[in-house]
Design an enzyme around this catalytic site. Structure first.
Site, PDB file in Angstrom:
ATOM      1  N   TYR A  46      -0.187   1.733  15.507  1.00 63.79           N
ATOM      2  CA  TYR A  46       1.547   2.224  15.468  1.00 63.79           C
ATOM      3  C   TYR A  46       1.415   3.601  16.940  1.00 63.79           C
ATOM      4  CZ  TYR A  46       2.129  -0.311  10.830  1.00 63.79           C
ATOM      5  OH  TYR A  46       2.285  -0.942   9.667  1.00 63.79           O
TER       6      TYR A  46
ATOM      7  N   LYS B 121      -1.621  -5.656  13.676  1.00 66.69           N
ATOM      8  CA  LYS B 121      -0.596  -5.759  13.300  1.00 66.69           C
ATOM      9  C   LYS B 121      -0.054  -4.612  14.045  1.00 66.69           C
ATOM     10  CE  LYS B 121       2.147  -4.354   9.552  1.00 66.69           C
ATOM     11  NZ  LYS B 121       2.049  -3.285   7.516  1.00 66.69           N
TER      12      LYS B 121
ATOM     13  N   ASP C  20       1.044  -1.340   0.025  1.00 64.23           N
ATOM     14  CA  ASP C  20      -0.546   0.056  -0.207  1.00 64.23           C
ATOM     15  C   ASP C  20       0.446   1.595  -0.145  1.00 64.23           C
ATOM     16  OD1 ASP C  20       1.351  -1.152   2.478  1.00 64.23           O
ATOM     17  OD2 ASP C  20      -0.766   0.564   3.195  1.00 64.23           O
TER      18      ASP C  20
END
EC number: 2.2.1.10
Length: 272
Positions: free
Chosen positions: A153, A184, A33
């Site tokens: 993140y 993730k 991506d």
């Protein structure tokens, strides 16, 4: 699969089986991506070539934006899972950490997606908007039986270290509590601290591949350590698609993730 016993949605379970190995109950995902955030990087200028290479190497799924799928994200080769990324933001934006939603779960379904993913920068000035998006989209995913991967993140003005175990654990738990099926996030750099991240997150965690490493051995050792600490797979982009032997490095990762071979043995898969 045992780790998804809490999921009762049949559609989700069927799709999850397409992106997770049934024996190892782990996954190898190749995100591509980066064209939206960073432009046409080496390795993804022609996504079809790279997709074929990682598929031949044994990857479970590729991840990309809807436009590449519509223009043709693959050419020939074995089947591979498809994850549609729903978030977008660019490195040249006034606020690179802000991610906005650019597609729908329904559109991803029409393209044959096996899962969708969202990017959330925990600690960004606009993080509350991304939390809202994640929470609402998780409801849509539940309605349609679509697995949801949350890329959580730690990233923003107050984040001093993006691998700090406490902030990584917080980010992972946040994603799970807002409805993600898979998280993730960053590997903390240490198996013992990463075990604590895994313990504190009810959803399975797939580690991010991170910036391009200096050596293949360094990268594969990180994957090995993360799997032994309870990780359920790896989602690596640049360390794969910018490698001289894309198929070989993919195969090496798969050997470690699915077969638990030693790093030295996995390195034999790389021919260049």
């Amino acid at each position: 699969m045992e780790m998804f016993d809490n999921i009762k949605n049949v559609g989700k379970l069927i799709r999850l089986e397409r992106i997770f190995d049934k024996k190892s109950e782990k996954t190898v995902i190749i995100p591509m991506d980066h064209g939206v955030s960073s432009g046409p990087l080496d390795g993804i200028k022609d996504m079809r070539i790279t997709t074929n290479a990682v598929a031949d190497g044994g990857a479970n799924a590729v991840l990309g934006h809807k436009g590449l799928v519509r223009h043709g994200h693959r050419g020939y080769g074995r089947d591979i899972g498809l994850i549609i990324h729903m978030s977008a933001g660019t490195s040249i934006s006034p606020d690179p950490n802000k991610k906005v939603i650019v597609t729908t779960v329904e559109d991803a379904m029409r393209m044959g997606a096996d899962a969708v993913s969202l990017h959330v920068n925990v600690g960004a000035e606009s993080d509350f908007e991304m939390y809202r998006d994640l929470g609402l989209i998780s409801e849509t995913c539940e309605h349609w039986g679509m697995p949801l991967i949350a890329m959580m993140y730690p990233r923003g003005p107050k984040i001093k270290d993006e691998k700090d175990p406490e902030v990584v654990a917080h980010a992972a738990r946040l994603g799970a509590e807002l409805g993600a099926d898979i998280i993730k996030t960053n590997y903390t750099g240490d198996p013992d601290t990463f075990k604590e991240v895994v313990k504190g997150c009810p959803a399975p965690i797939v580690i991010a591949g991170g910036p391009k490493t200096n050596t293949d051995e360094e990268f594969l050792q990180m994957v090995k350590d993360a799997m032994h600490a309870g990780g359920k797979g790896v989602a690596s982009g640049r360390n794969v698609f910018q490698h001289k032997d894309v198929k070989g490095i993919t195969s090496a990762i798969c050997k470690i993730v699915h077969e638990d071979v030693e790093v030295e043995e996995a390195l034999k898969e790389i021919k260049i």
